[in-house]
Scaffold this active site. Structure first.
Site, PDB file in Angstrom:
ATOM      1  N   LYS A 154      -0.517 -18.393   8.386  1.00 36.35           N
ATOM      2  CA  LYS A 154       0.179 -17.869   9.577  1.00 36.35           C
ATOM      3  C   LYS A 154       0.888 -16.595   9.132  1.00 36.35           C
ATOM      4  O   LYS A 154       1.941 -16.619   8.500  1.00 36.35           O
ATOM      5  CB  LYS A 154       1.174 -18.935  10.082  1.00 36.35           C
ATOM      6  N   GLU A 165       9.978 -18.781  -1.303  1.00 35.86           N
ATOM      7  CA  GLU A 165      10.425 -17.533  -1.916  1.00 35.86           C
ATOM      8  C   GLU A 165      11.288 -16.863  -0.866  1.00 35.86           C
ATOM      9  O   GLU A 165      10.776 -16.317   0.118  1.00 35.86           O
ATOM     10  CB  GLU A 165       9.201 -16.698  -2.321  1.00 35.86           C
ATOM     11  N   CYS A 219      12.059  -8.241  -1.282  1.00 35.78           N
ATOM     12  CA  CYS A 219      13.017  -9.295  -1.681  1.00 35.78           C
ATOM     13  C   CYS A 219      13.603  -9.023  -3.061  1.00 35.78           C
ATOM     14  O   CYS A 219      14.685  -9.493  -3.372  1.00 35.78           O
ATOM     15  CB  CYS A 219      12.342 -10.660  -1.691  1.00 35.78           C
ATOM     16  N   GLU A 225      21.833  -9.183   1.783  1.00 39.43           N
ATOM     17  CA  GLU A 225      20.644  -8.368   1.551  1.00 39.43           C
ATOM     18  C   GLU A 225      20.558  -7.320   2.677  1.00 39.43           C
ATOM     19  O   GLU A 225      20.552  -7.683   3.854  1.00 39.43           O
ATOM     20  CB  GLU A 225      19.451  -9.328   1.612  1.00 39.43           C
TER      21      GLU A 225
HETATM   22  C1  SIN Z   1       8.693  -9.741  -2.014  1.00 43.85           C
HETATM   23  O1  SIN Z   1       9.371  -8.899  -1.477  1.00 43.85           O
HETATM   24  O2  SIN Z   1       8.881 -10.929  -1.759  1.00 43.85           O
HETATM   25  C2  SIN Z   1       7.572  -9.438  -2.967  1.00 43.85           C
HETATM   26  C3  SIN Z   1       7.850  -8.408  -3.946  1.00 43.85           C
HETATM   27  C4  SIN Z   1       6.856  -8.377  -5.087  1.00 43.85           C
HETATM   28  O3  SIN Z   1       5.913  -9.171  -5.125  1.00 43.85           O
HETATM   29  O4  SIN Z   1       7.043  -7.552  -5.973  1.00 43.85           O
END
Ligand code: SIN
Length: 478
Positions: free
Chosen positions: A172, A247, A281, A382
């Site tokens: 998805k 994650e 992230c 964040e």
């Molecule tokens: C992410 O932002 O979750 C992935 C970043 C990455 O794989 O380097």
């Protein structure tokens, strides 16, 4: 353009015929209408993945390896096409989109190599008439719920190992970026994966997610996205004790010690902070710079940032594209305003820019703010935007304490030339990924994932194979 979903090896519309429109964040131009699937189609996809599961898990590992290698090759064959599509629907500069296709194909290729290496074990028994065996078996039907910031790699990082282990999958993709996902779906068919092994549904996240967790046939869900949604999924997973890997958000510190190679630190800072317009992230979000080099670092970073070209991702030389949507723009503005209200000093950027007429108002100038403090939103949340907030520190202990003062624990970076300090600080930082003199730690063969509010489970490397396999113990009396 009208697109369809991949279900049981066929391209289908939503039963209701409903669609939603995917737009280019740089221009607001409509790109395609995609099916708005819901619970009905999800139940069908689960049934199709379940039917495909038993024959798929029985395929020799060499077959699974061969098909995965074929998929990786097809992705690289279509690299330019996929990258152009990604830039249109997500906004990232074309060079980054090309890099993401390489990275995404790398996960498939790496997983292909893992398929024939899913070893079991024989444990020495305590008596001569017993044999103790450990088998590793696929978990079954799995699902991937993926984000918009990496429209290809966040899929393949889950899909590759799932297929290598002998699982089937329902994907998805994010509402904002389903087109790259659908293009990868088409390549799984071309590669020769049997019908139902890979299914791909677009539509309402809440409805599809609920239907996945309501169904006990789904044995594992892998999610990349916000901590808030991750917490919701943990609650939903309780119903059938569905396995999860999560994650979630990050809030990476970036520490520069007084003995660091400053040029290398600036290169790393630009890479990790401004990659994907700060919408990653593992982006550095809080810069802690030793007071003795603070002013020099700020000056050098400002100089480096001034060279970053802002514009639509498909234009030559662009390094900063649009933010994904207006909500993202509002969040970045709020964080900057909050910082300025609380004593922050704006060094550069701080507002939207208009590279030229006809573009959406989502291009944010790369921004640097000095005098960050613990009261600021920038310190605590964040930002997911191109903002580098900076704070000076005096001692190593203080830097580590500031870095660890966050509920998140995904990635952290630091720069030093002192080998003892390197090991000491790497061990002291409460994060799952450490960039030691390195602003780009992600790579298919390494474990990726966080601790604390950044989630659990690991993707990448051989570690991810544990996420898609169950351990079965067989005690054999001779
Ligand atoms: C992410 O932002 O979750 C992935 C970043 C990455 O794989 O380097």
């Amino acid at each position: 353009m009208q697109t369809l979903n991949l279900l049981n090896g066929e391209w289908v519309a939503a039963e209701s015929g409903e669609t939603f429109t995917v737009t280019n964040p740089a221009t607001d131009e409509p790109l395609a209408d995609v099916p708005r699937c819901g619970a009905l189609e999800t139940t069908r996809a689960i049934a199709s993945a379940q039917r495909a599961y038993t024959p798929w898990r029985k395929e020799p590992a060499a077959t699974r390896e061969r098909l995965l290698r074929q998929l990786a090759e097809l992705m690289l064959r279509d690299r330019e096409k996929l990258a152009q599509l990604m830039t249109r629907e997500q906004g990232k500069p074309l060079a980054e989109a090309r890099g993401e296709i390489d990275y995404a194909a790398g996960f498939i290729d790496w997983a292909a190599g893992e398929a024939p290496r899913l070893y079991g074990e024989m444990i020495p028994a305590s008596s001569a008439d017993k044999r103790l065996l450990v088998l590793r078996q696929p978990v079954g039907v799995t699902a991937a719920i993926t984000p918009w910031n990496f429209p290809a790699a966040m899929i393949t990082r889950k899909l590759g190992p799932a297929l290598a282990a002998g699982c089937t999958m329902i994907i998805k993709p994010a509402r904002q970026t389903p087109l790259t996902a659908l293009a990868i779906g088409a390549l799984t068919l071309e590669a020769g994966f049997p019908p139902g092994v890979v299914n791909l549904l677009t539509g309402d996240s809440t409805t599809i997610t609920k239907a996945l967790f309501d169904n006990p046939l789904v044995r594992k869900v892998s999610f990349t996205g916000s901590t808030e949604i991750g917490q919701l999924l943990i609650r939903q997973s309780a119903q059938h004790v569905t396995r999860l890997s999560l994650e979630l958000g990050g809030h990476a510190p970036f520490i520069v010690f007084d003995d660091a190679d400053l040029e290398a630190a600036i290169t790393g800072a630009i890479t990790t902070k401004y990659r994907n317009m700060g919408q990653t992230c593992i982006c550095a979000n809080r810069f802690f710079i030793h007071h003795s080099i603070h002013d020099t670092f700020v000056e050098m970073l400002q100089q480096a940032v001034s060279t970053l070209k802002v514009g639509p991702g498909w234009e030559e030389g662009v390094r900063i594209g649009p933010l994904i949507d207006d909500t993202a723009v509002i969040k970045v503005k709020d964080h900057i305003q909050d910082a300025l209200n609380k004593g922050g000093k704006l060094c550069c950027g701080g507002s939207l820019v208009q590279p030229r007429d006809g573009l959406a108002r989502r291009f944010f100038a790369p921004t640097i703010i000095q005098n960050m403090n613990r009261e600021m939103l920038l310190f605590n949340e964040e930002t997911f935007g191109p903002v580098a907030p900076i704070q000076a520190f005096r001692t190593e202990e203080e830097a580590v304490a500031l870095a660890n003062a966050s509920p998140y624990g995904l990635a952290a970076y630091f720069y030093t030339r002192d080998a003892s300090r390197l090991m000491r600080v790497a061990e002291a930082l409460d994060y799952g990924i450490i960039g030691a003199n390195d602003g780009a730690p992600s790579t298919p063969q390494a474990p990726f994932g966080g601790i604390k509010a950044s989630g659990y489970g690991r993707e990448g490397g051989r570690y991810v194979m544990h996420e898609y396999t169950d351990i079965k113990y067989v005690s054999w009396k001779l």
